[in-house]
Design an enzyme around this catalytic site. Sequence first.
Site, PDB file in Angstrom:
ATOM      1  N   HIS A   1       0.797  -1.279  -0.216  1.00 14.47           N
ATOM      2  CA  HIS A   1      -0.054  -0.060  -0.007  1.00 14.47           C
ATOM      3  C   HIS A   1       0.757   1.187   0.048  1.00 14.47           C
ATOM      4  O   HIS A   1       1.307   1.637   1.158  1.00 14.47           O
ATOM      5  CB  HIS A   1      -1.055   0.106   1.158  1.00 14.47           C
TER       6      HIS A   1
ATOM      7  N   HIS B   1       1.316   4.703  -2.391  1.00 19.17           N
ATOM      8  CA  HIS B   1       0.963   5.789  -3.537  1.00 19.17           C
ATOM      9  C   HIS B   1       2.165   6.478  -4.194  1.00 19.17           C
ATOM     10  O   HIS B   1       2.810   7.283  -3.318  1.00 19.17           O
ATOM     11  CB  HIS B   1       0.137   6.949  -2.962  1.00 19.17           C
TER      12      HIS B   1
ATOM     13  N   HIS C   1      -9.650   1.212  -1.088  1.00 14.20           N
ATOM     14  CA  HIS C   1      -9.455   1.740   0.133  1.00 14.20           C
ATOM     15  C   HIS C   1     -10.838   1.730   0.726  1.00 14.20           C
ATOM     16  O   HIS C   1     -11.842   2.149  -0.053  1.00 14.20           O
ATOM     17  CB  HIS C   1      -9.095   3.307  -0.085  1.00 14.20           C
TER      18      HIS C   1
ATOM     19  N   GLU D   1     -10.955   3.547   6.095  1.00 14.22           N
ATOM     20  CA  GLU D   1      -9.963   4.176   6.677  1.00 14.22           C
ATOM     21  C   GLU D   1     -10.386   5.131   7.414  1.00 14.22           C
ATOM     22  O   GLU D   1     -10.325   5.175   8.896  1.00 14.22           O
ATOM     23  CB  GLU D   1      -9.304   4.925   5.312  1.00 14.22           C
TER      24      GLU D   1
ATOM     25  N   ASP E   1       1.956   3.924   2.786  1.00 17.86           N
ATOM     26  CA  ASP E   1       0.959   4.798   2.171  1.00 17.86           C
ATOM     27  C   ASP E   1       1.510   6.067   1.397  1.00 17.86           C
ATOM     28  O   ASP E   1       1.625   5.978   0.229  1.00 17.86           O
ATOM     29  CB  ASP E   1      -0.306   5.302   3.336  1.00 17.86           C
ATOM     30  N   ASP E   2       1.824   7.071   2.048  1.00 17.93           N
ATOM     31  CA  ASP E   2       2.361   8.297   1.391  1.00 17.93           C
ATOM     32  C   ASP E   2       3.549   8.647   2.417  1.00 17.93           C
ATOM     33  O   ASP E   2       3.415   9.929   3.255  1.00 17.93           O
ATOM     34  CB  ASP E   2       1.440   9.545   1.395  1.00 17.93           C
TER      35      ASP E   2
HETATM   36  N1  ADE Z   1      -4.562   9.026  -1.615  1.00 22.35           N
HETATM   37  C1  ADE Z   1      -3.111   9.008  -1.245  1.00 22.35           C
HETATM   38  N2  ADE Z   1      -3.354   8.619   0.076  1.00 22.35           N
HETATM   39  C2  ADE Z   1      -4.456   8.181   0.254  1.00 22.35           C
HETATM   40  C3  ADE Z   1      -5.204   7.895   1.489  1.00 22.35           C
HETATM   41  N3  ADE Z   1      -4.583   7.249   2.600  1.00 22.35           N
HETATM   42  N4  ADE Z   1      -6.296   7.381   1.353  1.00 22.35           N
HETATM   43  C4  ADE Z   1      -7.085   7.768   0.371  1.00 22.35           C
HETATM   44  N5  ADE Z   1      -6.740   8.238  -0.717  1.00 22.35           N
HETATM   45  C5  ADE Z   1      -5.242   8.467  -0.802  1.00 22.35           C
HETATM   46 ZN    ZN Z   2      -3.675   4.950   0.549  1.00 20.69          ZN
END
Ligand code: ADE
Ligand code: ZN
Length: 332
Positions: free
Chosen positions: A19, A21, A199, A202, A280-281
């Site tokens: 996971h 991005h 997703h 969350e 994630d990011d």
């Molecule tokens: N796009 C990038 N990170 C995300 C996240 N954690 N949840 C939803 N969309 C995303």
């Molecule tokens: Zn994500």
Amino acid sequence: MNNISILEFIKKSPKAELHLHIEGTLEPEQMFALAKRNNVQIPFKNINEAKKAYNFSNLESFLKIYYEGAKVLLKEKDFFELTWAYALKCKEDNIVHTEIFFDPQTHTNRGISFDIVINGIYKALKKAENEFGLSFKIIMCFLRHLSEEECFKILDQALVHKDKIFGVGLDSSEMGNPPKKFEKLFKKAVENNFITVAHAGEEGPPEYIWEALKLLNVKRIDHGVQCLKDEKLVEKLSTNQTPLTVCPLSNIKLKVFDKLYDHNLKKMLDKKLMVTINSDDPAYFGGYLNQNLIETQAALNLSFKDIKTLLINSFKSSFLSEERKKEYINKI
Ligand code: ADE
Ligand code: ZN
């Protein structure tokens, strides 16, 4: 095992990341360099100001800054460099297999062609595969705040690149954009042999996880941390061993939980859910995969056995062949 050896174990073990991005790996330093090279305005005066702005109150407040940042990506070379920088992080963290998301609509809606985006990403991953054996899958995410009709158009473009894109996912603003909004789209994706993930849970309710499973035919749930609010759902996820790609540092930065100490990951493990840890990011949330593992282990006092389970789960939950899964798991 004492704490130091758990640390060493985390750092040295082979891992899969499921996971991630790719646009979320854009470090402020690279953002400023690309803004300069491409002559694009960004809403920060300097790197420190950007880092200070990474103080989010929820998913929506993060997405606003994330989409702003992505505007510096214009050329194939930019997407290549972004992805190459992440591949080097994989090497550093001993990630041997990665399944990355990209958001084409973030770019095509600014006039960048789909080909530029996918070719830049793909070429960098291929180079990493050749140079240090990183294996990968690419998953294209639909932006759920957009209409299903717009998403159908991007699916048509993805069909041309079926050789590079393994699956499709669903990301962006969760609340108010339930999986059922995309039922027809995902049906078409499945008909075209894309695997599907989404997703769900969350910030959104357990109902969204049910919908993703039943209507989108997903093989994994991204995040899914809200599942513990619904006992029947937990039972289903546990029975089917549906993977949940949990992202602890993301959940704290986006205020899904107050502190890492409050995260429900240990409870999920204890309920025998198929949990994995991911970043994630990472450029926005304060750490790549090892950092997520290290901080979560410390905050939740995870045992050596818990960490081993998480790392094994990362391969079990991947889209690698059964043979490759076994090969990697035997090395842990
Ligand atoms: N796009 C990038 N990170 C995300 C996240 N954690 N949840 C939803 N969309 C995303
Ligand atoms: Zn994500």
